[in-house]
Scaffold this motif. Structure first.
Motif, short mmCIF file in Angstrom:
data_model
loop_
_atom_site.label_atom_id
_atom_site.label_comp_id
_atom_site.label_asym_id
_atom_site.label_seq_id
_atom_site.Cartn_x
_atom_site.Cartn_y
_atom_site.Cartn_z
N ASP A 514 0.82 -1.22 0.00
CA ASP A 514 0.00 0.00 0.00
C ASP A 514 0.85 1.26 0.00
OD1 ASP A 514 0.99 -0.32 2.55
OD2 ASP A 514 -0.85 0.36 3.56
N TYR A 515 2.11 1.16 -0.42
CA TYR A 515 2.93 2.35 -0.57
C TYR A 515 2.37 3.19 -1.72
CZ TYR A 515 6.76 0.54 2.37
OH TYR A 515 7.52 0.08 3.41
N PRO A 516 2.66 4.48 -1.76
CA PRO A 516 2.25 5.31 -2.90
C PRO A 516 2.75 4.72 -4.21
CG PRO A 516 3.02 6.70 -1.12
CD PRO A 516 3.32 5.28 -0.71
N GLN A 517 1.93 4.81 -5.24
CA GLN A 517 2.25 4.18 -6.51
C GLN A 517 3.55 4.71 -7.11
OE1 GLN A 517 0.39 1.60 -7.64
NE2 GLN A 517 2.03 1.31 -9.14
N GLU A 518 3.87 5.99 -6.86
CA GLU A 518 5.09 6.55 -7.44
C GLU A 518 6.33 5.82 -6.94
OE1 GLU A 518 6.46 10.42 -5.79
OE2 GLU A 518 4.59 10.38 -4.66
N PHE A 519 6.29 5.32 -5.70
CA PHE A 519 7.43 4.57 -5.18
C PHE A 519 7.46 3.15 -5.75
CE2 PHE A 519 6.71 7.48 -1.40
CZ PHE A 519 7.65 8.39 -1.84
N LEU A 520 6.28 2.55 -5.88
CA LEU A 520 6.22 1.21 -6.45
C LEU A 520 6.69 1.21 -7.90
CD1 LEU A 520 2.78 0.01 -5.00
CD2 LEU A 520 5.08 -0.37 -4.09
N ASP A 521 6.42 2.32 -8.61
CA ASP A 521 6.83 2.40 -10.02
C ASP A 521 8.33 2.70 -10.16
OD1 ASP A 521 4.23 1.96 -10.79
OD2 ASP A 521 3.75 4.07 -11.09
N THR A 522 8.91 3.36 -9.16
CA THR A 522 10.29 3.84 -9.28
C THR A 522 11.30 2.92 -8.64
OG1 THR A 522 9.44 6.11 -9.24
CG2 THR A 522 11.80 5.83 -8.86
N TYR A 523 10.95 2.29 -7.53
CA TYR A 523 11.91 1.52 -6.76
C TYR A 523 11.54 0.03 -6.76
CZ TYR A 523 13.39 6.08 -5.20
OH TYR A 523 13.83 7.37 -5.18
N ASP A 524 12.56 -0.79 -6.65
CA ASP A 524 12.39 -2.24 -6.62
C ASP A 524 12.08 -2.65 -5.19
OD1 ASP A 524 12.34 -4.88 -7.26
OD2 ASP A 524 14.52 -5.13 -7.26
#
Length: 609
Positions: A514-524
């Protein structure tokens, strides 16, 4: 690297700041087996590699989209050819390259130690012989770099490592091949404002004398603890660089004249790097009673460092217990693979992961201690040591990205949803974004003091509509990002008050879904695991004091990774407080864009969307 010197890292031991490789990182680059990731940027990534003989290297790999550009490859090959000719005591030695590989790469000596910026921030300025030997070492490096036909063009505190045996200049030469490192938003200047020579702001091509100006800035910074021209908006930094003289109080008298000449606005007045080296080594030799007269200044530098360079140590490599490498999967298979891998992490005995179902108590285990590594590696059951080190590591980080979420039905005014970005290069910059329903508030804190603050208000009613940055009125109530960063670490500090009640649950998957999507898209983040701690902590609310349950994950290098707590204060499910702190990254590359002066509105009213 001297063949007889200790290896800076091994496959299972990595220095602080070097993270284990991500699932999508390559297993090998040329002859080097990838054992860690040192950093990444717009042009590519830098890995910790070990060759078949056990030699260690920092291996730079170009991003695929640049590798596909024939012109870029040609420039890269030319610069590698030049860099391979540089031989100096105070540069990272060239080890090899393959400019024809599918992903071109270059390997250089891995230099242990912290950056000049980090050292000065933590310990204060260099003094006496240390400052003089630093000046000589950097001048010696530039002399060799310039002799090879290279202009560094981005010399700054983050590109100088203070190794146990002397300073080292990094990232020389390749900057010219990329033509894109550290671009500003003021017209495509190459370099880092605050460390660039005045002529570079006038679009004049950088020369060796431009590097000498940066040398003067570095020596002044090292000896005084102050950025010579930095602070505030980019335009202010440029104006000071072009028109004002820096305060050189604190620079040793022996080298003050040379530093002052190096900082001349007119490049013709500045000495060459070789001349600066001769002047600095000459001034030092003059203080050595009975010292033989050495005509080659480059041969004086090793003697200077052996005599004057003291107190610089690099932390012992930390033991890394890693899972088997995960192959790169098609996008559709990632979610399923993450779930399977996460389960394996919990029960797989060969990975050194303990089953949380049989979690031991948080008691000491002397035989497990490893004084050379982080506390979590020596004895993860020592909760007080692990949590204390996690807080200290977070406080000392040179960069970080953190997302802090707090939800409370009773104390709605304290509920918050914010993200913090911080970097120390080219100067301390912190950005905070607060999500507040239909509005998004952004605060940009520049430098160490409270004076240079920019604010912005965006509308989020029907899609994000950005406003302009503005300088808030002194009477305006603007959030303090540094205070919010301290508040994000406070829940961890509170755990230290009753660390005996903390239970170690082994290594388990870290929540991230449930982290913000921008982090899921940017970081592994998929498949991350950490050392897991649980327990209760008293939470004070309007209705009284309640026991909240918490979970904390600490990564294998000792940094906090994830914290969450839940406190029930009523009979209904919504009568609760939930707090989650996602520590996304520490000591990695973080970009904090600074607006141009022309983009800053005069007031809040003009800056609103």
């Amino acid at each position: 690297m001297n063949p007889t010197s200790p290896r800076p890292f091994a496959a299972d031991r990595l220095p602080a700041g070097v993270s284990p490789p991500a699932a999508t990182d390559p297993d090998h680059i040329g002859p080097y087996r990838v054992v860690g990731r040192i950093g990444a940027g717009g042009m590519g990534a830098v890995y910790a590699g070990i060759d078949p003989s056990g030699a260690c290297a920092a291996v730079k790999v170009v991003h695929p989209h640049y590798a596909a550009d024939p012109d870029f490859r040609a420039r890269f090959a030319r610069e590698v050819s030049l860099v391979s000719r540089v031989r100096a005591t105070c540069t990272a030695g060239f080890l090899g390259a393959d400019t024809d590989a599918e992903s071109p790469w270059m390997a250089a000596e891995y230099v242990p130690g912290g950056t000049l910026r980090a050292h000065v921030k933590k310990n204060g300025p260099l003094t006496g012989g240390m400052a003089i030997s630093l000046a000589a070492g950097l001048a010696e490096a530039l002399t060799a770099i310039h002799a090879a036909g290279i202009v560094h063009r981005d010399l700054k505190p983050g590109n100088v490592i203070l190794a146990p045996d002397g300073p080292r200049v990094l990232d020389f030469g390749i900057a010219r091949a990329t033509d894109a490192t550290a671009l500003t938003r003021t017209g495509g200047l190459f370099g880092t404002p605050g460390w660039m020579a005045p002529e570079q702001y006038a679009r004049v091509e950088a020369t060796d004398r431009s590097d000498v100006f940066a040398w003067g800035c570095l020596v002044a910074f090292a000896a005084t603890g102050r950025d010579p021209f930095a602070g505030g908006p980019v335009e202010a930094v440029i104006h000071r660089t072009r028109t004002e003289e820096p305060d050189l109080t604190g620079v040793p008298d022996e080298i003050l004249y040379t530093v002052r000449r190096a900082l001349a606005k007119d490049p013709a007045v500045r000495p060459t790097a070789a001349e600066a080296l001769a002047e600095v080594t000459g001034a030092w030799s003059a203080t050595r009673v009975g010292a033989p007269l050495e005509t080659d200044p480059t041969r004086v530098v090793p003697a200077m460092l052996a005599t004057e360079w003291r107190g610089m140590t690099s932390a012992a490599p930390r033991r890394i217990r890693r899972s088997p490498r995960v192959p790169l999967l098609a996008a559709g298979a990632v979610a399923t693979a993450a779930a399977v891998i996460g389960t394996w992490f919990v029960v797989g005995p060969d990975a050194g992961v303990e089953d949380p179902g049989t979690a031991p108590e948080a008691t000491a285990s002397p035989e497990a201690t490893d004084p050379g590594g982080p506390a979590v590696d020596g004895d993860p059951r020592d909760a007080a040591a692990v949590i204390g080190e996690a807080v200290a590591s977070a406080e000392d980080a040179s960069s970080f990205i953190v997302h802090h979420l707090r939800r409370s039905a009773e104390t709605a005014s304290d509920s918050s949803d914010l993200t913090l970005w911080y970097t120390e290069e080219p100067e301390p910059l912190m950005k905070e974004v607060v999500y507040a329903g239909p509005a998004v508030f952004t605060v940009l804190q520049i430098g160490e003091g409270p004076d240079d603050v920019l604010a912005r208000i965006d509308s989020n009613l029907a899609g994000l509509v950005e406003g302009d940055y503005y300088r808030p009125d002194p009477e305006e109530d603007v959030r303090d990002p540094r205070a919010d960063w301290a508040a994000s670490l406070e829940p961890l500090r509170e755990l230290l008050g009753d660390a005996d009640a903390v239970t170690y649950q082994g290594r388990t998957p870290t929540p991230y879904e449930d982290y913000p999507q921008e982090f899921l898209d940017t970081y592994d983040l998929a498949g991350r695991t950490g050392h897991h701690y649980t327990g209760t902590v008293p939470v004070t609310l309007n209705a009284g004091v309640f026991d909240g349950t918490f979970d904390l994950w600490v990564d294998e290098t000792g940094y906090p990774q994830h914290f969450q707590s839940y406190t029930r204060f009523g009979e209904w499910e919504e009568d609760a407080e939930y707090e989650r702190i996602a520590f996304i990254d520490f000591d990695g590359p973080v970009e904090v864009p600074v607006p141009d002066e022309s983009e800053i509105a005069a007031s809040r009213e003009e800056g609103s969307p």
